[in-house]
Design a protein around this motif. Structure first.
Motif, PDB file in Angstrom:
ATOM      1  N   PRO A   1      33.335 -42.869  47.167  1.00  0.00           N
ATOM      2  CA  PRO A   1      32.791 -43.758  48.145  1.00  0.00           C
ATOM      3  C   PRO A   1      33.263 -43.684  49.436  1.00  0.00           C
ATOM      4  N   GLY A   2      34.238 -42.491  49.749  1.00  0.00           N
ATOM      5  CA  GLY A   2      34.763 -42.285  50.846  1.00  0.00           C
ATOM      6  C   GLY A   2      36.360 -42.135  50.644  1.00  0.00           C
ATOM      7  N   ARG A   3      37.222 -42.241  51.722  1.00  0.00           N
ATOM      8  CA  ARG A   3      38.616 -41.852  51.654  1.00  0.00           C
ATOM      9  C   ARG A   3      39.160 -42.815  50.790  1.00  0.00           C
ATOM     10  N   GLY A   4      40.007 -42.276  50.065  1.00  0.00           N
ATOM     11  CA  GLY A   4      40.816 -43.073  49.001  1.00  0.00           C
ATOM     12  C   GLY A   4      40.583 -42.315  47.422  1.00  0.00           C
ATOM     13  N   LEU A   5      41.348 -42.826  46.650  1.00  0.00           N
ATOM     14  CA  LEU A   5      41.573 -42.071  45.178  1.00  0.00           C
ATOM     15  C   LEU A   5      40.530 -42.670  44.250  1.00  0.00           C
ATOM     16  N   THR A   6      39.887 -41.750  43.569  1.00  0.00           N
ATOM     17  CA  THR A   6      38.939 -41.837  42.428  1.00  0.00           C
ATOM     18  C   THR A   6      39.500 -41.587  40.958  1.00  0.00           C
ATOM     19  N   ASP A   7      39.720 -42.584  40.135  1.00  0.00           N
ATOM     20  CA  ASP A   7      40.553 -42.325  38.982  1.00  0.00           C
ATOM     21  C   ASP A   7      39.598 -41.437  38.165  1.00  0.00           C
ATOM     22  N   LEU A   8      40.230 -40.403  37.541  1.00  0.00           N
ATOM     23  CA  LEU A   8      39.466 -39.477  36.748  1.00  0.00           C
ATOM     24  C   LEU A   8      40.002 -39.328  35.319  1.00  0.00           C
ATOM     25  N   THR A   9      40.768 -39.984  35.006  1.00  0.00           N
ATOM     26  CA  THR A   9      41.439 -39.910  33.626  1.00  0.00           C
ATOM     27  C   THR A   9      40.555 -40.251  32.555  1.00  0.00           C
ATOM     28  N   SER A  10      39.769 -41.298  32.673  1.00  0.00           N
ATOM     29  CA  SER A  10      38.808 -41.695  31.725  1.00  0.00           C
ATOM     30  C   SER A  10      37.946 -40.576  31.279  1.00  0.00           C
ATOM     31  N   GLU A  11      37.241 -40.091  32.497  1.00  0.00           N
ATOM     32  CA  GLU A  11      36.326 -38.826  32.460  1.00  0.00           C
ATOM     33  C   GLU A  11      37.112 -37.598  31.504  1.00  0.00           C
ATOM     34  N   LEU A  12      38.297 -37.388  31.972  1.00  0.00           N
ATOM     35  CA  LEU A  12      38.754 -36.299  31.431  1.00  0.00           C
ATOM     36  C   LEU A  12      39.279 -36.507  29.931  1.00  0.00           C
ATOM     37  N   THR A  13      39.605 -37.937  29.677  1.00  0.00           N
ATOM     38  CA  THR A  13      39.773 -38.239  28.267  1.00  0.00           C
ATOM     39  C   THR A  13      38.824 -38.219  27.406  1.00  0.00           C
ATOM     40  N   ARG A  14      37.721 -38.717  27.931  1.00  0.00           N
ATOM     41  CA  ARG A  14      36.371 -38.317  27.206  1.00  0.00           C
ATOM     42  C   ARG A  14      36.046 -36.937  26.855  1.00  0.00           C
ATOM     43  N   LEU A  15      36.391 -36.033  27.749  1.00  0.00           N
ATOM     44  CA  LEU A  15      36.060 -34.437  27.510  1.00  0.00           C
ATOM     45  C   LEU A  15      36.871 -33.965  26.650  1.00  0.00           C
ATOM     46  N   VAL A  16      38.323 -34.490  26.563  1.00  0.00           N
ATOM     47  CA  VAL A  16      39.183 -33.637  25.597  1.00  0.00           C
ATOM     48  C   VAL A  16      38.888 -34.361  24.224  1.00  0.00           C
ATOM     49  N   THR A  17      38.453 -35.928  24.326  1.00  0.00           N
ATOM     50  CA  THR A  17      38.281 -36.181  22.928  1.00  0.00           C
ATOM     51  C   THR A  17      37.277 -35.760  22.110  1.00  0.00           C
ATOM     52  N   HIS A  18      36.189 -35.330  23.061  1.00  0.00           N
ATOM     53  CA  HIS A  18      34.847 -34.579  22.319  1.00  0.00           C
ATOM     54  C   HIS A  18      35.252 -33.284  22.049  1.00  0.00           C
ATOM     55  N   SER A  19      36.132 -32.520  22.579  1.00  0.00           N
ATOM     56  CA  SER A  19      36.521 -31.018  22.448  1.00  0.00           C
ATOM     57  C   SER A  19      37.101 -30.927  20.967  1.00  0.00           C
ATOM     58  N   GLY A  20      37.726 -31.857  20.453  1.00  0.00           N
ATOM     59  CA  GLY A  20      38.286 -31.751  19.163  1.00  0.00           C
ATOM     60  C   GLY A  20      39.702 -31.363  19.109  1.00  0.00           C
ATOM     61  N   TYR A  21      39.861 -30.900  20.357  1.00  0.00           N
ATOM     62  CA  TYR A  21      41.468 -29.968  20.358  1.00  0.00           C
ATOM     63  C   TYR A  21      42.430 -30.815  20.288  1.00  0.00           C
ATOM     64  N   ARG A  22      43.536 -30.591  19.398  1.00  0.00           N
ATOM     65  CA  ARG A  22      44.668 -31.452  19.103  1.00  0.00           C
ATOM     66  C   ARG A  22      45.741 -30.839  19.898  1.00  0.00           C
ATOM     67  N   ILE A  23      45.737 -29.690  20.446  1.00  0.00           N
ATOM     68  CA  ILE A  23      46.854 -29.163  21.295  1.00  0.00           C
ATOM     69  C   ILE A  23      46.360 -28.213  21.978  1.00  0.00           C
ATOM     70  N   GLY A  24      46.863 -27.994  23.314  1.00  0.00           N
ATOM     71  CA  GLY A  24      46.362 -27.269  24.143  1.00  0.00           C
ATOM     72  C   GLY A  24      46.793 -27.731  25.555  1.00  0.00           C
ATOM     73  N   LEU A  25      45.437 -27.377  26.507  1.00  0.00           N
ATOM     74  CA  LEU A  25      45.780 -27.467  27.956  1.00  0.00           C
ATOM     75  C   LEU A  25      44.454 -28.105  28.827  1.00  0.00           C
ATOM     76  N   CYS A  26      44.279 -28.711  29.589  1.00  0.00           N
ATOM     77  CA  CYS A  26      43.023 -29.175  30.302  1.00  0.00           C
ATOM     78  C   CYS A  26      43.482 -28.725  31.754  1.00  0.00           C
ATOM     79  N   HIS A  27      42.614 -27.876  32.569  1.00  0.00           N
ATOM     80  CA  HIS A  27      42.718 -27.333  33.800  1.00  0.00           C
ATOM     81  C   HIS A  27      41.892 -28.170  34.417  1.00  0.00           C
ATOM     82  N   VAL A  28      42.017 -28.639  35.638  1.00  0.00           N
ATOM     83  CA  VAL A  28      40.760 -29.418  36.577  1.00  0.00           C
ATOM     84  C   VAL A  28      41.086 -28.460  37.905  1.00  0.00           C
TER      85      VAL A  28
END
Length: 139
Positions: A13-40
Motif C-alpha cells: 500500500p506504500g511505505r511500511g511493513l507487509t507481513d509475509l509470514t502466512s504466505e511463506l507458511t502456506r508454501l512450506v506447508t504445501h511443500s511437504g518438507y519436514r526439515i530444510g531451508l526457506c530462502h526469500v
C-alpha cells in the motif's frame, strides 16, 4: 534434498511493513518438507526484507521513525531523485537492510522465534507491485 521455487507478487500500500509470514507458511506447508531451508529474495532496490517483532505494532512505527531520521526524504545530499523525493532514500534504506533471508524449516514449519515475523519493507510512499522468489530446499 529436493528443491522447489515459487514466484510470488506482493502489492504494497506504500511505505511500511507487509507481513509475509502466512504466505511463506502456506508454501512450506504445501511443500511437504519436514526439515530444510526457506530462502526469500526480493527483486527490487527500493524495498527490502526483514525478520522482526510480530506482536507490538509500535516496533514497526519506531523503525519507520528511525529511518526517517537517518535517511530523510528530499535530503539535498542526494542527486538521484528521478521518481521523487523518496527515490534515493528508498535505495539507501534498502542498502541498509536486506534483499534476502534464509529461514530454517523444522518439523514442517518456519523455525521462527515466538515473536518473529517475516516482512517486506516498502520504502517508497506509493503502492508498488513487488516480486519475490521463494526457494524451498528440504526433505
Amino acid at each position: 534434498m529436493h528443491m522447489q521455487q515459487h514466484a510470488i507478487v506482493i502489492h504494497t500500500p506504500g511505505r511500511g511493513l507487509t507481513d509475509l509470514t502466512s504466505e511463506l507458511t502456506r508454501l512450506v506447508t504445501h511443500s511437504g518438507y519436514r526439515i530444510g531451508l526457506c530462502h526469500v529474495f526480493i527483486r527490487h532496490t527500493s524495498a527490502s526484507l526483514l525478520i522482526q517483532e510480530n506482536a507490538d505494532p509500535s516496533v514497526q512505527r519506531d523503525l519507520e521513525r528511525l529511518f526517517a531520521r537517518l535517511v530523510p526524504d528530499g535530503d539535498p545530499i542526494f542527486e538521484h531523485d528521478m521518481e521523487g523525493p523518496d527515490d534515493m532514500p528508498a535505495h539507501v534504506r534498502s542498502a541498509l537492510t536486506q534483499s534476502d533471508l534464509t529461514i530454517p524449516l523444522d518439523d514442517g514449519r518456519l523455525h521462527l522465534g515466538t515473536w518473529q515475523g517475516v516482512y517486506l519493507w516498502e520504502h517508497r510512499h506509493g503502492p508498488h507491485r513487488r516480486e519475490l522468489t521463494v526457494t524451498l530446499q528440504g526433505t
